[in-house]
Design a protein around this motif. Sequence first.
Motif, short mmCIF file in Angstrom:
data_model
loop_
_atom_site.label_atom_id
_atom_site.label_comp_id
_atom_site.label_asym_id
_atom_site.label_seq_id
_atom_site.Cartn_x
_atom_site.Cartn_y
_atom_site.Cartn_z
N GLU A 147 18.45 -7.94 -2.17
CA GLU A 147 17.89 -8.26 -0.96
C GLU A 147 18.86 -9.47 -0.48
O GLU A 147 19.00 -10.26 0.85
N LYS B 171 18.15 -7.00 8.69
CA LYS B 171 16.35 -6.79 9.62
C LYS B 171 17.14 -7.21 11.42
O LYS B 171 16.41 -6.33 11.76
N GLY C 19 11.86 -16.03 0.03
CA GLY C 19 12.35 -15.44 0.59
C GLY C 19 13.80 -14.66 0.32
O GLY C 19 14.65 -14.12 1.59
N ARG D 46 13.07 -11.62 4.42
CA ARG D 46 11.41 -11.17 3.74
C ARG D 46 10.86 -12.43 3.04
O ARG D 46 9.89 -12.15 2.45
#
Lengths: 193, 288
Positions: free
Chosen positions: A87, A98, B173, B228
Amino acid sequence: MSRLASLAIAAGLALPMSAQAADNYKLDPTHTSVFFHANHIGYSKVFGLFRDVSGEFTLDEDNLSANKVRILIKAASIDTNEKARDEHLRSPDFFNAKEFGEIVFVGTRVEKTGDKAGKLHGDLTMLGVTKPATLDITLNKIAPHPVPKYNKVQTAGFSARGTIKRTDWGMKYGVPGVSDEIALMIEVEGHKQ
Amino acid sequence: MPDLAAFFDLNDPLVQTALLPLAVGAGGAGLLRVLAGPGLGPRIAVVAAVLALLASYVATLGLPPWPPRAAIHKIAYIAALGTAIGFVLALMPKLRGQAAPLALAGVVAAVLWLGWNRLGDFGANGPTLATAGVAFAGYVVLYRTLGEAGDGQSEGVNALVHAFGAGAIALIGNSASLAQLSFATVAALGGFMLWNWPKARFAFGPVGAFGATGAVVAMTLQMAMFTRASTSALMLLGLVAFADILARPLQPTVGAMAKAARPLVQGLVAAVIVGAAIGLAYFLDEQP
């Protein structure tokens, strides 16, 4: 006749000639692997791979320098066997997956260095930056595939190795703890189209 | 003799994120006050907070490229451009009365510029409705900061606690660099606020609103679009803009320390809101 139309016809005539000379191959994703490793504070090398890789290449055994390759990697498919680290690697600190979803390598020229070895020169686009990158490649095998389900399709397999400096593409986070130099190990199988 | 170079190592994250912006924020505000004199100085001292953030940015991520390629590069330019716009607004008091359209224009421009690389992918990897919610929260924060004709304490406290919340949500995040920049803003504003407590000396004004608060709003937008980080938490964070109003019934009105206690009480109310936002981000996080 307009200049544009003349150019279009000329291009149309040229295309079949090049198609005759070189065969087009599509990467077999189940037998294509893009691995990398980075040095971690000098203690060890952390390995990772991208799980979503596609692409194609042309193969002209008589004119190796004319061969082309295009490999497309989905940045979000990174896997280093540690979900939390993955992540973080997808975040803007590293691959910014992204915002810049794809990593693309376009090989434009092969320089022969041995019977089955060469240097593949090309451009690597990552994080919105395109820079030259060179891989040492080895042609492992070209032959009709022996497994029945492939119907003896002509298959070519290559190994490629190289090192890039990630800061050249603007990926600065964590340097030097996480090394600037990233080693690439690419294994490719492609089926003739 | 202590080794100052080792103590102030710019490769040390603690120096990049805390010591450097704190020193530039505090030292720069005092220096600007002295250099610009008693008339202009107190109005532009807040520029030091933005300079401190930019110093931390360069120490952490290096000089941002021009033209900027990624949203994170644009954060530095938004802080600098916001400061310049704030300057113009400070010189044109009539325009300052237009806080609503100014804040709206600022947030819309920031969304479009930050999201430029992904505007074509609306809903997939690009801007989403959740981004619109975070943008609205950012608009509210900017509008209230811009519209407030405070003494510098109230806006400074809200901005500082807001930046802390943004940093914590970024960290949850998995975006360490955005967290570092947000926490650097906390330190930068902390350095500036050292001059503003217990006595208010320097204004926050449109320079602080567009420069410092604008930079934090831009970071929350980047988080919403490209990380995220929890968008629900980022939306909740916007309520910090009302901390001064919510704190009013709790404020001491009499006593020698009433004035000095006011920003502290407001800070505590803001911290409760930010704490709720951080808690929401933590519990919504799907971290393995």
